[in-house]
Design a protein around this motif. Structure first.
Motif, PDB file in Angstrom:
ATOM      1  N   PRO A   1       0.836  -1.200   0.000  1.00  0.00           N
ATOM      2  CA  PRO A   1       0.000   0.000   0.000  1.00  0.00           C
ATOM      3  C   PRO A   1       0.869   1.248   0.000  1.00  0.00           C
ATOM      4  O   PRO A   1       1.953   1.261   0.595  1.00  0.00           O
ATOM      5  CB  PRO A   1      -0.818  -0.109   1.275  1.00  0.00           C
ATOM      6  N   PRO A   2       0.415   2.296  -0.636  1.00  0.00           N
ATOM      7  CA  PRO A   2       1.202   3.545  -0.656  1.00  0.00           C
ATOM      8  C   PRO A   2       1.264   4.185   0.727  1.00  0.00           C
ATOM      9  O   PRO A   2       0.390   3.994   1.565  1.00  0.00           O
ATOM     10  CB  PRO A   2       0.442   4.431  -1.646  1.00  0.00           C
ATOM     11  N   LEU A   3       2.336   4.924   0.941  1.00  0.00           N
ATOM     12  CA  LEU A   3       2.488   5.647   2.206  1.00  0.00           C
ATOM     13  C   LEU A   3       1.527   6.828   2.243  1.00  0.00           C
ATOM     14  O   LEU A   3       1.313   7.497   1.218  1.00  0.00           O
ATOM     15  CB  LEU A   3       3.913   6.171   2.352  1.00  0.00           C
ATOM     16  N   PRO A   4       0.999   7.130   3.404  1.00  0.00           N
ATOM     17  CA  PRO A   4       0.172   8.341   3.511  1.00  0.00           C
ATOM     18  C   PRO A   4       1.048   9.580   3.338  1.00  0.00           C
ATOM     19  O   PRO A   4       2.239   9.550   3.670  1.00  0.00           O
ATOM     20  CB  PRO A   4      -0.426   8.257   4.917  1.00  0.00           C
ATOM     21  N   PRO A   5       0.494  10.654   2.813  1.00  0.00           N
ATOM     22  CA  PRO A   5       1.296  11.860   2.532  1.00  0.00           C
ATOM     23  C   PRO A   5       2.108  12.362   3.725  1.00  0.00           C
ATOM     24  O   PRO A   5       3.215  12.835   3.555  1.00  0.00           O
ATOM     25  CB  PRO A   5       0.262  12.897   2.088  1.00  0.00           C
ATOM     26  N   GLN A   6       1.584  12.240   4.927  1.00  0.00           N
ATOM     27  CA  GLN A   6       2.314  12.751   6.085  1.00  0.00           C
ATOM     28  C   GLN A   6       3.582  11.955   6.379  1.00  0.00           C
ATOM     29  O   GLN A   6       4.454  12.414   7.102  1.00  0.00           O
ATOM     30  CB  GLN A   6       1.411  12.830   7.326  1.00  0.00           C
ATOM     31  N   ASP A   7       3.704  10.753   5.801  1.00  0.00           N
ATOM     32  CA  ASP A   7       4.903   9.943   6.011  1.00  0.00           C
ATOM     33  C   ASP A   7       5.965  10.134   4.933  1.00  0.00           C
ATOM     34  O   ASP A   7       7.060   9.599   5.047  1.00  0.00           O
ATOM     35  CB  ASP A   7       4.530   8.452   6.074  1.00  0.00           C
ATOM     36  N   LEU A   8       5.636  10.881   3.883  1.00  0.00           N
ATOM     37  CA  LEU A   8       6.590  11.115   2.806  1.00  0.00           C
ATOM     38  C   LEU A   8       7.492  12.292   3.167  1.00  0.00           C
ATOM     39  O   LEU A   8       7.051  13.282   3.739  1.00  0.00           O
ATOM     40  CB  LEU A   8       5.864  11.401   1.497  1.00  0.00           C
ATOM     41  N   PHE A   9       8.753  12.203   2.834  1.00  0.00           N
ATOM     42  CA  PHE A   9       9.722  13.285   3.025  1.00  0.00           C
ATOM     43  C   PHE A   9       9.725  13.809   4.464  1.00  0.00           C
ATOM     44  O   PHE A   9       9.485  14.979   4.708  1.00  0.00           O
ATOM     45  CB  PHE A   9       9.476  14.412   2.027  1.00  0.00           C
ATOM     46  N   PRO A  10      10.008  12.935   5.424  1.00  0.00           N
ATOM     47  CA  PRO A  10      10.016  13.377   6.820  1.00  0.00           C
ATOM     48  C   PRO A  10      11.142  14.368   7.094  1.00  0.00           C
ATOM     49  O   PRO A  10      12.177  14.359   6.437  1.00  0.00           O
ATOM     50  CB  PRO A  10      10.224  12.080   7.603  1.00  0.00           C
ATOM     51  N   VAL A  11      10.904  15.212   8.071  1.00  0.00           N
ATOM     52  CA  VAL A  11      11.883  16.197   8.513  1.00  0.00           C
ATOM     53  C   VAL A  11      12.088  15.991  10.012  1.00  0.00           C
ATOM     54  O   VAL A  11      11.116  15.935  10.772  1.00  0.00           O
ATOM     55  CB  VAL A  11      11.410  17.630   8.212  1.00  0.00           C
ATOM     56  N   ALA A  12      13.330  15.861  10.427  1.00  0.00           N
ATOM     57  CA  ALA A  12      13.671  15.702  11.840  1.00  0.00           C
ATOM     58  C   ALA A  12      14.050  17.058  12.405  1.00  0.00           C
ATOM     59  O   ALA A  12      14.977  17.707  11.914  1.00  0.00           O
ATOM     60  CB  ALA A  12      14.823  14.718  11.995  1.00  0.00           C
TER      61      ALA A  12
END
Length: 185
Positions: A1-12
């Protein structure tokens, strides 16, 4: 399943600043760095293993690092692999007596035994060997590593100054002046 948008390109969000990772050739995709910048990234960490040669103005990838920094108002810290890679060993030399396939007996074997060994393969023409760099939000290369097994690039990453530019800049004017203020904080 595709990742939800909030999990794409995380920033720490760290004491050093807001960090994102855009690995290898993903840096060639403008949207990858843009998405991280829109999520608040101030420093894009770019681990890579790229062919490198010690000549100024070398590759498209070098230009892309500077362009991504400018168009997104971020630092790009690109860490390329470094180390000496030896060429592969030459193929084993077949020597000895006996007839060659389809040959005429001992005369062919003697000719093969007297033949010089085959030349070794050519050395590697490119290696992922150095060229790590730090690029500031104006696209200036602050540090670039030389070629070699323990090459490193180090430069000051001034996140407070970046934040000041972003909050007082404005996308078109700051970017046009090389201020790198094109992404909202």
């Amino acid at each position: 399943p595709p990742l939800p948008p909030q999990d794409l390109f995380p920033v720490a969000h760290t004491p050093l600043g807001a960090l994102a990772v855009v690995a290898a050739d993903d840096l060639l995709v403008p949207e990858a760095v843009r998405a991280a910048a829109l999520r608040g990234a101030e420093v894009v960490c770019h681990p890579a293993s790229e062919a490198w040669a010690p000549t100024p103005g070398r590759t498209v990838r070098d230009a892309v690092k500077q362009v991504r920094a400018v168009e997104n108002g971020v630092y790009v810290v690109s860490a390329n692999t470094a180390g000496v890679r030896a060429p592969p060993p030459p193929p084993p030399h077949l020597s000895g007596g006996g007839a060659t396939p389809g040959g005429g007996g001992d005369g062919d074997a003697a000719a093969a035994a007297d033949a010089p060994p085959p030349p070794p393969p050519p050395p590697l023409l490119t290696t992922a060997d150095g060229g790590s760099k730090v690029v500031d939000p104006r696209g200036l290369v602050l540090a670039e590593a030389a070629q070699g097994p323990s090459a490193a690039a180090a430069a000051e990453v001034d996140v407070p100054a970046l934040r000041a530019r972003r909050s007082g800049g404005g996308a078109p004017a700051a970017a046009a002046e090389g201020g790198g203020g094109g992404v909202p904080p």
